[in-house]
Each structure stands twice: as structure tokens, then as C-alpha cells.
Design a protein around this motif. Sequence first.
Motif, PDB file in Angstrom:
ATOM      1  N   HIS A  30     -26.734 -43.484 -37.420  1.00 25.82           N
ATOM      2  CA  HIS A  30     -27.879 -43.826 -36.586  1.00 25.82           C
ATOM      3  C   HIS A  30     -27.467 -44.959 -35.652  1.00 25.82           C
ATOM      4  O   HIS A  30     -26.889 -45.944 -36.111  1.00 25.82           O
ATOM      5  CB  HIS A  30     -29.050 -44.334 -37.439  1.00 25.82           C
ATOM      6  N   ILE A  70     -29.493 -47.344 -33.217  1.00 25.70           N
ATOM      7  CA  ILE A  70     -30.853 -47.715 -32.835  1.00 25.70           C
ATOM      8  C   ILE A  70     -30.804 -48.682 -31.661  1.00 25.70           C
ATOM      9  O   ILE A  70     -30.145 -49.720 -31.727  1.00 25.70           O
ATOM     10  CB  ILE A  70     -31.592 -48.360 -34.024  1.00 25.70           C
ATOM     11  N   ASP A 111     -33.718 -43.801 -31.751  1.00 25.57           N
ATOM     12  CA  ASP A 111     -32.716 -43.709 -32.812  1.00 25.57           C
ATOM     13  C   ASP A 111     -31.861 -42.485 -32.503  1.00 25.57           C
ATOM     14  O   ASP A 111     -32.261 -41.348 -32.747  1.00 25.57           O
ATOM     15  CB  ASP A 111     -33.413 -43.561 -34.160  1.00 25.57           C
ATOM     16  N   THR A 163     -28.933 -40.142 -33.365  1.00 26.15           N
ATOM     17  CA  THR A 163     -28.245 -39.824 -34.609  1.00 26.15           C
ATOM     18  C   THR A 163     -27.281 -38.665 -34.427  1.00 26.15           C
ATOM     19  O   THR A 163     -27.495 -37.796 -33.579  1.00 26.15           O
ATOM     20  CB  THR A 163     -29.229 -39.453 -35.737  1.00 26.15           C
ATOM     21  N   LYS A 193     -27.540 -51.117 -35.252  1.00 24.31           N
ATOM     22  CA  LYS A 193     -28.634 -51.601 -34.417  1.00 24.31           C
ATOM     23  C   LYS A 193     -28.019 -52.372 -33.255  1.00 24.31           C
ATOM     24  O   LYS A 193     -27.257 -53.314 -33.453  1.00 24.31           O
ATOM     25  CB  LYS A 193     -29.573 -52.496 -35.216  1.00 24.31           C
ATOM     26  N   ASN A 222     -31.821 -48.634 -43.362  1.00 25.71           N
ATOM     27  CA  ASN A 222     -32.589 -49.178 -42.239  1.00 25.71           C
ATOM     28  C   ASN A 222     -33.643 -50.149 -42.757  1.00 25.71           C
ATOM     29  O   ASN A 222     -34.826 -49.865 -42.751  1.00 25.71           O
ATOM     30  CB  ASN A 222     -33.239 -48.063 -41.425  1.00 25.71           C
TER      31      ASN A 222
END
Length: 128
Positions: free
Chosen positions: A19, A21, A52, A54, A104, A116
Motif C-alpha cells: 500500500h 498512501i 491508497d 496498492t 505513507k 495501517n
Amino acid sequence: MSILVQTTNSALTDGFTVHIINALSNNDTPFSVQCKSQDDDLGLKTPKVGDDYTFSFHMNVLKTTRFYCHYSWGSKKQLFDVFNRYQSYECGKINGNDYECFWKVQDDGFYFGGHNSPESYSKKYDWN
């Protein structure tokens, strides 16, 4: 936005979802990310604040799977591995043989977490 990358013998190896973000302060400055492996170029993506991005894949049998990403945010740039065999041990287990790794992107740099949740993130890189 999500991408699935297939590898051979995937049923025999662990599955991972990475992920990325976008936690930047605003959309005023264009942000982009392009992730690649030895075999796959996932293309240039422009996730907005709060998105997000992915992608999912299975570790290859030799455990040499590596994904790296080029980041651009205005005049700032960065390039680093978002997944390799060593980082795989820091990813969070979802269930069975499935894991997730969270990156992130913030104004002051890049934070990694196995899950997360605020307490799982630690700063790994600054912007160049």
C-alpha cells in the motif's frame, strides 16, 4: 486503485500487498509514483491526497522478488525499494500466507508500517 501482479508458482509462496498512501498536505503540487520490478513496470500513477495505491503479488520461489518506486512531488524526488526479501519480514500478516506492507508518503518523508495503524509507522526516508 489496485493492481495484481502474477508470478509463477504463486500458490506455493507468500502473497503480499503493498500500500502506498498519499498523506501529503494537499493536491496543489503534483505527486506521482512509478513502481517496477525486474519483470513488471506498473506504470506512472498520480494518487490524490487520501488515496491508497496498492499492488499485490506473490514472492518468487527464490525469495528474490523486489519492487522499487520512483516518487516525484514538485521538485522533490526519491527512489527506494518498497519491497524486498528483508522488508518482507516487517510486513503485517493478514491471514494464512498473506501479508501487507504500508508506505505513507508525507510532506517530511516516507514512513513504513506492517499494519495501517499510527503506532506501527516509522520514518525510513526523507525527500531528496
